[in-house]
Enzyme design. Sequence first.
Site, PDB file in Angstrom:
ATOM      1  N   ASP A  62       0.816  -1.217   0.000  1.00  0.00           N
ATOM      2  CA  ASP A  62       0.000   0.000   0.000  1.00  0.00           C
ATOM      3  C   ASP A  62       0.851   1.269   0.000  1.00  0.00           C
ATOM      4  OD1 ASP A  62       0.950  -0.376   2.594  1.00  0.00           O
ATOM      5  OD2 ASP A  62      -1.013  -0.893   3.417  1.00  0.00           O
ATOM      6  N   ASN A 128      -7.448  -3.405  14.380  1.00  0.00           N
ATOM      7  CA  ASN A 128      -8.813  -3.823  14.018  1.00  0.00           C
ATOM      8  C   ASN A 128      -8.818  -5.021  13.076  1.00  0.00           C
ATOM      9  OD1 ASN A 128      -7.954  -2.722  11.618  1.00  0.00           O
ATOM     10  ND2 ASN A 128      -9.370  -0.995  11.616  1.00  0.00           N
ATOM     11  N   HIS A 130      -7.093  -5.275  10.253  1.00  0.00           N
ATOM     12  CA  HIS A 130      -6.890  -4.998   8.832  1.00  0.00           C
ATOM     13  C   HIS A 130      -5.598  -5.642   8.314  1.00  0.00           C
ATOM     14  CE1 HIS A 130      -4.689  -0.858   9.464  1.00  0.00           C
ATOM     15  NE2 HIS A 130      -3.822  -1.830   9.428  1.00  0.00           N
ATOM     16  N   GLU A 135      -9.813  -2.330   5.640  1.00  0.00           N
ATOM     17  CA  GLU A 135     -10.427  -2.149   6.947  1.00  0.00           C
ATOM     18  C   GLU A 135     -11.632  -3.081   7.114  1.00  0.00           C
ATOM     19  OE1 GLU A 135      -8.616  -0.538   8.825  1.00  0.00           O
ATOM     20  OE2 GLU A 135      -8.195   1.531   8.267  1.00  0.00           O
TER      21      GLU A 135
HETATM   22  P1  PGA Z   1       2.217  -1.414  12.544  1.00  0.00           P
HETATM   23  O1  PGA Z   1       1.033  -1.489  11.483  1.00  0.00           O
HETATM   24  O2  PGA Z   1       3.213  -2.434  12.115  1.00  0.00           O
HETATM   25  O3  PGA Z   1       2.750  -0.014  12.424  1.00  0.00           O
HETATM   26  O4  PGA Z   1       1.617  -1.725  13.867  1.00  0.00           O
HETATM   27  C1  PGA Z   1       0.582  -2.737  11.061  1.00  0.00           C
HETATM   28  C2  PGA Z   1      -0.626  -2.567  10.188  1.00  0.00           C
HETATM   29  O5  PGA Z   1      -1.385  -1.602  10.389  1.00  0.00           O
HETATM   30  O6  PGA Z   1      -0.853  -3.421   9.311  1.00  0.00           O
END
Ligand code: PGA
Length: 233
Positions: A62, A128, A130, A135
């Site tokens: 992404d 959450n 994702h 999401e």
């Molecule tokens: P993070 O994000 O590694 O910064 O916790 C992970 C994600 O949102 O997929």
Amino acid sequence: MKLLTFPSSELASQHAFQMIQNALESGTKVFGLATGGTPEQLYALIRESSLDFSQAISINLDEYYGLSPEHPKSYHYYMKQHLFTAKPFKTSYLPDGQNPNVEEETRRYEAIIEQFPIELQILGIGENGHIGFNEPGTPFDSKTSLVSLTESTIQANQRYFSSKEEVPKQAYSMGIGTIMKAKSIILLAFGENKAEAIKGLMSGEITTDNPSSILNQHPDVTIITDEAAASLL
Ligand code: PGA
């Protein structure tokens, strides 16, 4: 799905590194890569290693919508800083966050993935549930699209920006259907704030409320956690 829990994120990252090394040495050429805090230790291990990715291709999950590759909070910048400057790939693909033509950009990215099917995909997981920026509520067959970040994700990611207002509200993200096409997947989860999402993932219930839960239907997924992320299991 295989779950491996290690006493620390360092040891967990070392295991993920071993898996990547094995994959590279057995001929894997197309790696799907993730950003965020979670893979930082893994990328540090790769940077310090003698692994050679110059014949491999990377495709990132992404990119924030609206940020240029030079923006210090863009995922282009993150990847250069954490990996590509030290370990260049033959070609590295990320969505173009500055392309306002959504139709064109999402088609372009899907075509890249069709041309170079992802053999090993690294994933983090959101609080959450994702994966990528997909999401809760995202259909499981979604393709690469421009997605809106939820309040929970904006809050979680504000630690990387100087204020919440600066966090982009949209991103180009590989779809869930796109991610599911990867031949094998390693999902990393560290810290107590990921425990709820991991609990949902490991419960076996497949629901769009926890996008990661679709991984239960993938034939080759390894979940690598520290103890904190596995604390609710
Ligand atoms: P993070 O994000 O590694 O910064 O916790 C992970 C994600 O949102 O997929």
